[in-house]
Enzyme design. Structure first.
Site, PDB file in Angstrom:
ATOM      1  N   ARG A  49      41.890  31.119  34.616  1.00  0.00           N
ATOM      2  CA  ARG A  49      41.045  32.052  35.368  1.00  0.00           C
ATOM      3  C   ARG A  49      41.236  33.456  34.792  1.00  0.00           C
ATOM      4  NH1 ARG A  49      44.624  34.833  36.799  1.00  0.00           N
ATOM      5  NH2 ARG A  49      43.168  36.342  37.658  1.00  0.00           N
ATOM      6  N   GLY A  50      40.428  34.388  35.328  1.00  0.00           N
ATOM      7  CA  GLY A  50      40.444  35.742  34.777  1.00  0.00           C
ATOM      8  C   GLY A  50      39.360  35.814  33.709  1.00  0.00           C
ATOM      9  N   ASP A 239      35.150  41.755  36.164  1.00  0.00           N
ATOM     10  CA  ASP A 239      34.537  40.533  35.619  1.00  0.00           C
ATOM     11  C   ASP A 239      33.218  40.804  34.920  1.00  0.00           C
ATOM     12  OD1 ASP A 239      36.391  39.615  37.919  1.00  0.00           O
ATOM     13  OD2 ASP A 239      36.031  37.851  36.673  1.00  0.00           O
ATOM     14  N   ASN A 249      34.388  42.703  40.556  1.00  0.00           N
ATOM     15  CA  ASN A 249      35.756  42.188  40.454  1.00  0.00           C
ATOM     16  C   ASN A 249      36.029  41.349  41.696  1.00  0.00           C
ATOM     17  OD1 ASN A 249      38.285  42.102  38.938  1.00  0.00           O
ATOM     18  ND2 ASN A 249      39.174  43.230  40.648  1.00  0.00           N
ATOM     19  N   LYS A 250      37.206  40.790  41.751  1.00  0.00           N
ATOM     20  CA  LYS A 250      37.597  39.891  42.842  1.00  0.00           C
ATOM     21  C   LYS A 250      37.248  40.444  44.222  1.00  0.00           C
ATOM     22  CE  LYS A 250      38.850  36.648  42.664  1.00  0.00           C
ATOM     23  NZ  LYS A 250      37.959  35.483  42.840  1.00  0.00           N
TER      24      LYS A 250
HETATM   25  O1  MRU Z   1      38.562  34.237  40.404  1.00  0.00           O
HETATM   26  P1  MRU Z   1      39.455  34.813  39.346  1.00  0.00           P
HETATM   27  O2  MRU Z   1      40.900  34.642  39.640  1.00  0.00           O
HETATM   28  O3  MRU Z   1      39.060  34.349  37.975  1.00  0.00           O
HETATM   29  O4  MRU Z   1      39.146  36.375  39.410  1.00  0.00           O
HETATM   30  C1  MRU Z   1      39.770  37.209  38.478  1.00  0.00           C
HETATM   31  C2  MRU Z   1      39.526  38.656  38.682  1.00  0.00           C
HETATM   32  O5  MRU Z   1      38.763  39.056  39.533  1.00  0.00           O
HETATM   33  C3  MRU Z   1      40.167  39.579  37.701  1.00  0.00           C
HETATM   34  O6  MRU Z   1      40.483  40.800  38.305  1.00  0.00           O
HETATM   35  C4  MRU Z   1      39.188  39.843  36.548  1.00  0.00           C
HETATM   36  O7  MRU Z   1      38.750  38.639  36.003  1.00  0.00           O
HETATM   37  C5  MRU Z   1      39.769  40.680  35.472  1.00  0.00           C
HETATM   38  S1  MRU Z   1      40.945  39.773  34.511  1.00  0.00           S
HETATM   39  C6  MRU Z   1      41.501  40.759  33.263  1.00  0.00           C
END
Ligand code: MRU
Length: 340
Positions: A49-50, A239, A249-250
């Site tokens: 993820r990320g 993202d 973002n999240k």
């Molecule tokens: O759902 P996820 O865990 O993939 O979400 C990740 C995030 O929101 C991170 O903050 C984002 O991808 C930046 S990672 C460098």
């Protein structure tokens, strides 16, 4: 900076080996996958993820799956695999960014008359390049962002934008790691990040392993901690960032940004060039993933709504830290100048 774990690697059996992030922090389990279906499942289940990491994983997964069935690798096979991987999650633009590159390399290779083995070799080299570039972008984000960190700073972050989310040392957390490497004292307040708890499970795990003092709080405590005057600035990853600087973002990030504004605390976003989507003029065009309501843990019978991301309007963002330097408002101008 050595972090003592390997987020992703080429596997010994020709697949893609990664740390299954759904099992952290209790168990450190590495799995290897070598099919498109397995990689799609790993991305959707957040085993990997990320934003940057899912782009790298998809590119490497394409290579691994192609290697398993070289004789069946045709332009049509590549198109279908790219489409399956590219629709695994909708919000992080890094996923389609990486796959577009892979598709172009495959098409070019087929056009030049290459056979399947040569096509796969060129795909492997492109996937490795995508990963290597991400490592360098993380370093550059750290170097640029470190200048914003005062010695003795307490920094709040949301979700995980660290080594677990990238091919390198992270984006938001790269800034923290670089500050530490520069000899500064820095401590982190890590928001829990409901419902999947990336902050509590992943950011706290990663920072503790790096020897950086980290305090885990529940999401509802962010305002109270800011009000106590304990946060010097907030930094998160992203993202997808639109041309005007609005940043997805999240889920919960937007609320944290509004709280930071209310407490006159700078709110920064850190992201590599691969996270910008200049085809979108503003954040309301960013597709937002809505995940299964079961993740919320509500009582049976209740309706649920579980968006996985939100969009922080650019007006709340004091600066965007990128591999091309620290960008300031007006973002439409600074982003265009830095990225085009
Ligand atoms: O759902 P996820 O865990 O993939 O979400 C990740 C995030 O929101 C991170 O903050 C984002 O991808 C930046 S990672 C460098």
């Amino acid at each position: 900076m050595k972090l003592g774990f390997e987020t992703i690697a080429w596997g010994p059996s020709g697949g893609v080996r990664f740390l299954d992030q759904t099992l952290l922090p209790e168990r450190e389990v590495y799995v290897e996958v070598d099919s498109i279906a397995e990689m799609v499942e790993a991305i959707q289940a957040l085993r990997v993820r990320g934003a940057p990491l899912i782009g790298i994983s998809a590119a490497m997964g394409l290579v691994a799956a192609a290697g398993q069935q070289a004789s069946r690798v045709t332009p049509e096979w590549i198109r279908r695999a790219v489409s399956d991987l590219g629709t695994a999650r909708p919000t992080a633009v890094n996923l389609v960014w990486a796959l577009d590159r892979m598709q172009s390399v495959a098409e070019e290779s087929f056009r030049s008359g290459a056979g399947p083995d040569e096509v796969i070799a060129s795909l492997r080299s492109e996937a490795q390049q995508i990963w290597d570039e991400d490592v360098r972008m993380c370093e550059a984000i750290g170097a640029a962002g470190e200048t914003l960190v005062p010695d003795g700073a307490t920094v709040m972050t949301h979700c995980n934008a660290g080594a677990l989310a990238t091919g390198g040392i992270g984006t938001a957390l790269a800034v923290i790691y670089a500050a530490k490497m520069a000899g500064k004292n820095v401590r982190v307040v890590s928001n829990e990040t409901r419902p999947l708890r990336q902050g509590a499970r992943l950011t706290s795990w990663e920072l503790a392993r790096a020897g950086i003092p980290v305090t885990s709080i529940v999401d509802g405590a962010s305002a109270a901690v800011m009000a106590r005057g304990e946060v010097d600035f907030v930094i998160t990853g992203a993202d997808r960032i639109a041309a005007n600087g609005d940043a997805a973002n999240k889920i919960g990030t937007y609320g944290v940004a509004v709280l930071a504004e209310a407490h006159r605390i700078p709110f920064y976003v850190a992201a590599p060039s691969s996270t910008f989507d200049l085809s979108l003029t503003a954040g309301d065009e960013i597709p937002i993933e809505v995940r299964a309501g079961e993740e919320i843990g509500a009582a049976p019978g209740a309706d649920t709504f579980n968006p996985a991301f939100d969009v922080t309007p650019a007006r709340y963002i004091a600066a965007i830290v990128t591999d091309r330097g620290v960008l300031h408002r007006p973002y439409r101008k600074s982003i265009t100048e830095a990225l085009t």
